[in-house]
Design a protein around this motif. Sequence first.
Motif, PDB file in Angstrom:
ATOM      1  N   GLN A   1      45.508  51.807  10.815  1.00  9.01           N
ATOM      2  CA  GLN A   1      45.705  53.233  11.095  1.00  9.01           C
ATOM      3  C   GLN A   1      44.366  53.959  11.156  1.00  9.01           C
ATOM      4  OE1 GLN A   1      48.203  53.881   7.719  1.00  9.01           O
ATOM      5  NE2 GLN A   1      50.083  53.908   8.932  1.00  9.01           N
ATOM      6  N   GLU A   2      43.460  53.579  10.283  1.00 12.10           N
ATOM      7  CA  GLU A   2      42.125  54.190  10.261  1.00 12.10           C
ATOM      8  C   GLU A   2      41.385  53.912  11.575  1.00 12.10           C
ATOM      9  OE1 GLU A   2      38.232  54.159   7.334  1.00 12.10           O
ATOM     10  OE2 GLU A   2      39.561  52.426   7.355  1.00 12.10           O
ATOM     11  N   GLN A   3      41.499  52.696  12.089  1.00 15.14           N
ATOM     12  CA  GLN A   3      40.843  52.357  13.353  1.00 15.14           C
ATOM     13  C   GLN A   3      41.475  53.114  14.519  1.00 15.14           C
ATOM     14  OE1 GLN A   3      40.776  48.091  13.637  1.00 15.14           O
ATOM     15  NE2 GLN A   3      39.038  47.925  12.259  1.00 15.14           N
ATOM     16  N   ALA A   4      42.795  53.252  14.515  1.00 21.77           N
ATOM     17  CA  ALA A   4      43.471  54.006  15.582  1.00 21.77           C
ATOM     18  C   ALA A   4      43.039  55.467  15.552  1.00 21.77           C
ATOM     19  CB  ALA A   4      44.983  53.888  15.432  1.00 21.77           C
ATOM     20  N   LEU A   5      42.959  56.035  14.363  1.00 17.70           N
ATOM     21  CA  LEU A   5      42.515  57.418  14.223  1.00 17.70           C
ATOM     22  C   LEU A   5      41.063  57.580  14.674  1.00 17.70           C
ATOM     23  CD1 LEU A   5      43.351  60.233  13.240  1.00 17.70           C
ATOM     24  CD2 LEU A   5      42.518  59.586  10.981  1.00 17.70           C
ATOM     25  N   GLY A   6      40.227  56.592  14.361  1.00 21.07           N
ATOM     26  CA  GLY A   6      38.834  56.624  14.796  1.00 21.07           C
ATOM     27  C   GLY A   6      38.701  56.593  16.308  1.00 21.07           C
ATOM     28  N   ALA A   7      39.533  55.782  16.971  1.00 18.14           N
ATOM     29  CA  ALA A   7      39.483  55.702  18.436  1.00 18.14           C
ATOM     30  C   ALA A   7      39.868  57.036  19.068  1.00 18.14           C
ATOM     31  CB  ALA A   7      40.413  54.590  18.930  1.00 18.14           C
ATOM     32  N   ILE A   8      40.895  57.665  18.520  1.00 17.01           N
ATOM     33  CA  ILE A   8      41.334  58.969  19.035  1.00 17.01           C
ATOM     34  C   ILE A   8      40.249  60.013  18.812  1.00 17.01           C
ATOM     35  CG2 ILE A   8      42.980  60.856  18.677  1.00 17.01           C
ATOM     36  CD1 ILE A   8      45.059  58.635  17.985  1.00 17.01           C
ATOM     37  N   SER A   9      39.691  60.038  17.609  1.00 15.73           N
ATOM     38  CA  SER A   9      38.663  61.032  17.273  1.00 15.73           C
ATOM     39  C   SER A   9      37.412  60.873  18.133  1.00 15.73           C
ATOM     40  CB  SER A   9      38.283  60.921  15.796  1.00 15.73           C
ATOM     41  OG  SER A   9      39.387  61.179  14.982  1.00 15.73           O
ATOM     42  N   SER A  10      36.982  59.641  18.330  1.00 18.13           N
ATOM     43  CA  SER A  10      35.765  59.433  19.125  1.00 18.13           C
ATOM     44  C   SER A  10      35.985  59.804  20.589  1.00 18.13           C
ATOM     45  CB  SER A  10      35.276  57.992  18.997  1.00 18.13           C
ATOM     46  OG  SER A  10      36.206  57.093  19.557  1.00 18.13           O
ATOM     47  N   ARG A  11      37.180  59.485  21.126  1.00 13.24           N
ATOM     48  CA  ARG A  11      37.479  59.884  22.511  1.00 13.24           C
ATOM     49  C   ARG A  11      37.441  61.399  22.657  1.00 13.24           C
ATOM     50  NH1 ARG A  11      41.394  55.715  22.852  1.00 13.24           N
ATOM     51  NH2 ARG A  11      42.935  57.168  22.068  1.00 13.24           N
ATOM     52  N   GLN A  12      38.033  62.101  21.691  1.00 11.27           N
ATOM     53  CA  GLN A  12      38.033  63.565  21.740  1.00 11.27           C
ATOM     54  C   GLN A  12      36.616  64.112  21.652  1.00 11.27           C
ATOM     55  OE1 GLN A  12      40.665  64.706  18.566  1.00 11.27           O
ATOM     56  NE2 GLN A  12      42.482  64.604  19.859  1.00 11.27           N
ATOM     57  N   LEU A  13      35.821  63.521  20.796  1.00 13.89           N
ATOM     58  CA  LEU A  13      34.444  63.985  20.635  1.00 13.89           C
ATOM     59  C   LEU A  13      33.630  63.783  21.910  1.00 13.89           C
ATOM     60  CD1 LEU A  13      32.074  64.917  18.734  1.00 13.89           C
ATOM     61  CD2 LEU A  13      31.647  62.486  18.403  1.00 13.89           C
ATOM     62  N   LEU A  14      33.765  62.627  22.526  1.00 12.18           N
ATOM     63  CA  LEU A  14      32.905  62.271  23.653  1.00 12.18           C
ATOM     64  C   LEU A  14      33.352  62.831  25.001  1.00 12.18           C
ATOM     65  CD1 LEU A  14      32.234  58.567  22.655  1.00 12.18           C
ATOM     66  CD2 LEU A  14      30.590  60.451  22.623  1.00 12.18           C
ATOM     67  N   GLN A  15      34.592  63.294  25.093  1.00  8.88           N
ATOM     68  CA  GLN A  15      35.101  63.695  26.406  1.00  8.88           C
ATOM     69  C   GLN A  15      34.334  64.850  27.036  1.00  8.88           C
ATOM     70  OE1 GLN A  15      39.228  64.565  25.964  1.00  8.88           O
ATOM     71  NE2 GLN A  15      38.918  66.525  24.971  1.00  8.88           N
ATOM     72  N   ASP A  16      33.777  65.744  26.265  1.00 11.09           N
ATOM     73  CA  ASP A  16      33.066  66.896  26.817  1.00 11.09           C
ATOM     74  C   ASP A  16      31.573  66.869  26.526  1.00 11.09           C
ATOM     75  OD1 ASP A  16      35.445  67.991  27.805  1.00 11.09           O
ATOM     76  OD2 ASP A  16      35.879  68.946  25.883  1.00 11.09           O
ATOM     77  N   GLN A  17      31.061  65.715  26.147  1.00 10.47           N
ATOM     78  CA  GLN A  17      29.650  65.618  25.771  1.00 10.47           C
ATOM     79  C   GLN A  17      28.837  64.940  26.880  1.00 10.47           C
ATOM     80  OE1 GLN A  17      28.348  66.827  22.867  1.00 10.47           O
ATOM     81  NE2 GLN A  17      30.361  67.566  22.294  1.00 10.47           N
ATOM     82  N   PRO A  18      27.578  65.338  27.043  1.00  7.16           N
ATOM     83  CA  PRO A  18      26.714  64.671  28.019  1.00  7.16           C
ATOM     84  C   PRO A  18      26.172  63.356  27.437  1.00  7.16           C
ATOM     85  CG  PRO A  18      25.540  66.476  26.976  1.00  7.16           C
ATOM     86  CD  PRO A  18      26.948  66.504  26.438  1.00  7.16           C
ATOM     87  N   VAL A  19      26.858  62.261  27.710  1.00 11.82           N
ATOM     88  CA  VAL A  19      26.486  60.960  27.156  1.00 11.82           C
ATOM     89  C   VAL A  19      25.474  60.285  28.078  1.00 11.82           C
ATOM     90  CG1 VAL A  19      27.367  58.693  26.464  1.00 11.82           C
ATOM     91  CG2 VAL A  19      28.744  60.742  26.053  1.00 11.82           C
ATOM     92  N   LEU A  20      24.397  59.774  27.486  1.00 13.40           N
ATOM     93  CA  LEU A  20      23.378  59.073  28.267  1.00 13.40           C
ATOM     94  C   LEU A  20      23.921  57.722  28.730  1.00 13.40           C
ATOM     95  CD1 LEU A  20      20.175  59.695  26.083  1.00 13.40           C
ATOM     96  CD2 LEU A  20      20.819  60.840  28.217  1.00 13.40           C
ATOM     97  N   PRO A  21      23.524  57.268  29.929  1.00 13.43           N
ATOM     98  CA  PRO A  21      23.991  55.951  30.398  1.00 13.43           C
ATOM     99  C   PRO A  21      23.352  54.827  29.580  1.00 13.43           C
ATOM    100  CG  PRO A  21      22.401  56.887  31.938  1.00 13.43           C
ATOM    101  CD  PRO A  21      22.690  57.952  30.916  1.00 13.43           C
ATOM    102  N   ALA A  22      23.978  53.670  29.601  1.00 14.50           N
ATOM    103  CA  ALA A  22      23.493  52.521  28.822  1.00 14.50           C
ATOM    104  C   ALA A  22      22.123  52.049  29.296  1.00 14.50           C
ATOM    105  CB  ALA A  22      24.497  51.382  28.902  1.00 14.50           C
ATOM    106  N   THR A  23      21.737  52.438  30.493  1.00 15.58           N
ATOM    107  CA  THR A  23      20.428  52.032  31.027  1.00 15.58           C
ATOM    108  C   THR A  23      19.292  52.951  30.575  1.00 15.58           C
ATOM    109  OG1 THR A  23      20.883  53.328  33.024  1.00 15.58           O
ATOM    110  CG2 THR A  23      21.454  50.972  33.073  1.00 15.58           C
ATOM    111  N   HIS A  24      19.625  54.062  29.960  1.00 10.76           N
ATOM    112  CA  HIS A  24      18.596  55.019  29.514  1.00 10.76           C
ATOM    113  C   HIS A  24      17.796  54.388  28.361  1.00 10.76           C
ATOM    114  CE1 HIS A  24      16.799  58.675  27.866  1.00 10.76           C
ATOM    115  NE2 HIS A  24      17.058  59.236  29.049  1.00 10.76           N
ATOM    116  N   PRO A  25      16.470  54.548  28.366  1.00 10.48           N
ATOM    117  CA  PRO A  25      15.646  53.938  27.300  1.00 10.48           C
ATOM    118  C   PRO A  25      16.031  54.386  25.889  1.00 10.48           C
ATOM    119  CG  PRO A  25      14.255  54.774  29.072  1.00 10.48           C
ATOM    120  CD  PRO A  25      15.638  55.205  29.387  1.00 10.48           C
TER     121      PRO A  25
END
Length: 184
Positions: free
Chosen positions: A80-104
């Motif tokens: 349950q903790e992992q499921a809640l973490g997945a939901i929380s992280s998706r909500q957090l990241l959906q409106d954030q400017p995330v750097l691509p994996a290729t960025h130094p």
Amino acid sequence: VNRGARPWPPRRLPRMLRRLKPLTHAAMVIWMGVPRLSQGRRVVCLALGAGLGGPLAMTTMMSRSPISGRLRIMPLDEEQEQALGAISSRQLLQDQPVLPATHPLHQAVARIASALLEAVDDEKISSIPWQVYVVDTLHVNATAYASGEIVVWSGVVEAAEDEAGLAAVLAHEIAHVLARHSTE
């Protein structure tokens, strides 16, 4: 009967509570199981049940921390903790400017996180598929979720000054996951 009033408890609440420990669900069963009583009497029944059953419910959710040995209340299991973490992280990241994996900067944070995770001798930590995200804002913050997401705001990299400082921040966040602090 006031037909315009919204139902209490909300319909989605019982389904959500079913995911919690059985005694928490029992309170909802009591609430839903006495619909013929007025709402005031149901509140009294629930309050009496909580007063008598609350301490019992608390003891069923008690566990000892494997790291410090202290007693703590853990209302969710690891799944349950992992499921809640997945939901929380998706909500957090959906409106954030995330750097691509290729960025130094992302590559540097991912390299440090990978080295830290390899150094942790814990089956739970090694079984999680970890992912690193770097948010391009000047906020000084970092977090890690039980579902394996490590989120670092680019402002923390500047505040950490060097790789050792950033490693300390990441180790701190990974330690929260290891100790299951999000569930307490």
